[in-house]
Design an enzyme around this catalytic site. Structure first.
Site, PDB file in Angstrom:
ATOM      1  N   SER A   1       0.855  -1.187   0.000  1.00  0.00           N
ATOM      2  CA  SER A   1       0.000   0.000   0.000  1.00  0.00           C
ATOM      3  C   SER A   1       0.889   1.236   0.000  1.00  0.00           C
ATOM      4  CB  SER A   1      -0.872   0.008   1.263  1.00  0.00           C
ATOM      5  OG  SER A   1      -1.525   1.247   1.428  1.00  0.00           O
TER       6      SER A   1
ATOM      7  N   TYR B   1      -2.087  -0.317  10.581  1.00  0.00           N
ATOM      8  CA  TYR B   1      -2.094  -0.773   9.185  1.00  0.00           C
ATOM      9  C   TYR B   1      -0.776  -0.419   8.496  1.00  0.00           C
ATOM     10  CZ  TYR B   1      -3.738  -1.272   4.339  1.00  0.00           C
ATOM     11  OH  TYR B   1      -3.879  -1.635   3.024  1.00  0.00           O
TER      12      TYR B   1
END
Length: 284
Positions: free
Chosen positions: A137, A150
């Protein structure tokens, strides 16, 4: 026929990646925790006569990964492409998030990738052939609240992928990292405001995601890039995907650490003005 194994295919990027590889003529093993809930996916496979097998696998479990991987490899001989896509998101401030949430995110997004990767490495190394694509990501480069947990998992995934690429290149096994920006998935839509939080960051980021999703980037864009990487001769390690991915990474790179911290710690009004100025997004 090349064999591709994809984790986390119940929805979003994983689902679209499985369909993209199936339509490209691959034999696809699409794994997920609950195949019994994949009726729409199964109908698409049937309608298009795709060579896609939905298999049960929970990347959080050593036993589940071993069982699933052993069955696929024993029956088919090898896996040519592994796409480590399974991932979860939990958001909140460091103080307010539970330890269970921190552990869950790291177990799925980092250790889950390791479990699956280690299962295919021996046969790829011996065959001197293979491709491992890890879905990270933009958050693997940018740590900001309330996505600390995250981001930590994706930073870890970036690091282990970089080390793995060094180990596997002499054996002709390609390792690539895909770094999506804000993609129109349920995960992105679930970035929400915690009205009870002591910190303002969940409201800010929820607004940023909501504004970005007004002009949504479909998960098919990521799926197409994953297929492209697997079929190309490039040894490029990192692949930002989506119109905002590279700009977000470059934007973070334009600030030193102290500037970045100050920007995230500023007042709501200054933060919203900055987002509108830099990205043309009204995150209010």
């Amino acid at each position: 026929m090349k064999i591709v194994l994809i984790t986390g295919t119940s929805k979003g990027i994983g689902l679209e990646t499985a369909l993209t590889f199936g339509r490209a003529g691959y034999k696809v093993f699409a794994t997920m925790r609950n195949p019994e809930n994949a009726s729409d996916f199964k109908q698409k496979i049937k309608n298009e006569s795709l060579d896609i097998t939905i298999s049960k696998m929970d990347v959080d479990s050593d036993a589940s990964v071993k069982k699933g991987m052993d069955e696929i490899i024993q029956k088919n001989g090898s896996v040519d492409v592994l796409v480590n896509n399974a991932g979860i998101e939990r958001h909140g401030s460091i103080e307010e998030m539970s330890m269970d949430d921190f552990q869950s995110v790291m177990n799925t997004n980092y250790l889950g990738v390791l479990r699956c990767t280690k299962a295919v490495l021996p046969q790829m190394r011996k065959a001197k052939n293979g491709c491992i694509i890890n879905i990270a990501s933009v958050s693997g480069h940018i740590a900001n609240s309330p996505l600390g947990a995250y981001a930590a998992s994706k930073f870890a995934l970036e690091a282990i992928s970089e080390a793995l690429a060094q180990e596997m290149k002499p054996f002709n096994v390609k390792v690539a990292i895909v770094e999506p920006g804000i993609i129109n998935t349920q995960m992105a839509k679930d970035i929400s405001v915690n009205a009870e939080s002591l910190y303002p960051h969940s409201k800010r980021l929820a607004g940023l995601f909501s504004a970005s999703l007004q002009t949504p980037t479909p998960p098919t864009l990521v799926a197409d890039k994953i297929l492209e990487i697997s079929e190309s001769n490039t040894w490029k390690l990192r692949h930002p995907v989506g119109p905002d991915a590279a700009p977000f990474i470059e934007w973070r790179g334009s600030m030193n650490d102290e500037q970045w911290i100050n920007w995230n710690a500023t007042s709501d009004e200054d933060w919203y003005k900055s987002v509108e100025q830099d990205f043309g997004l009204n995150a209010r």
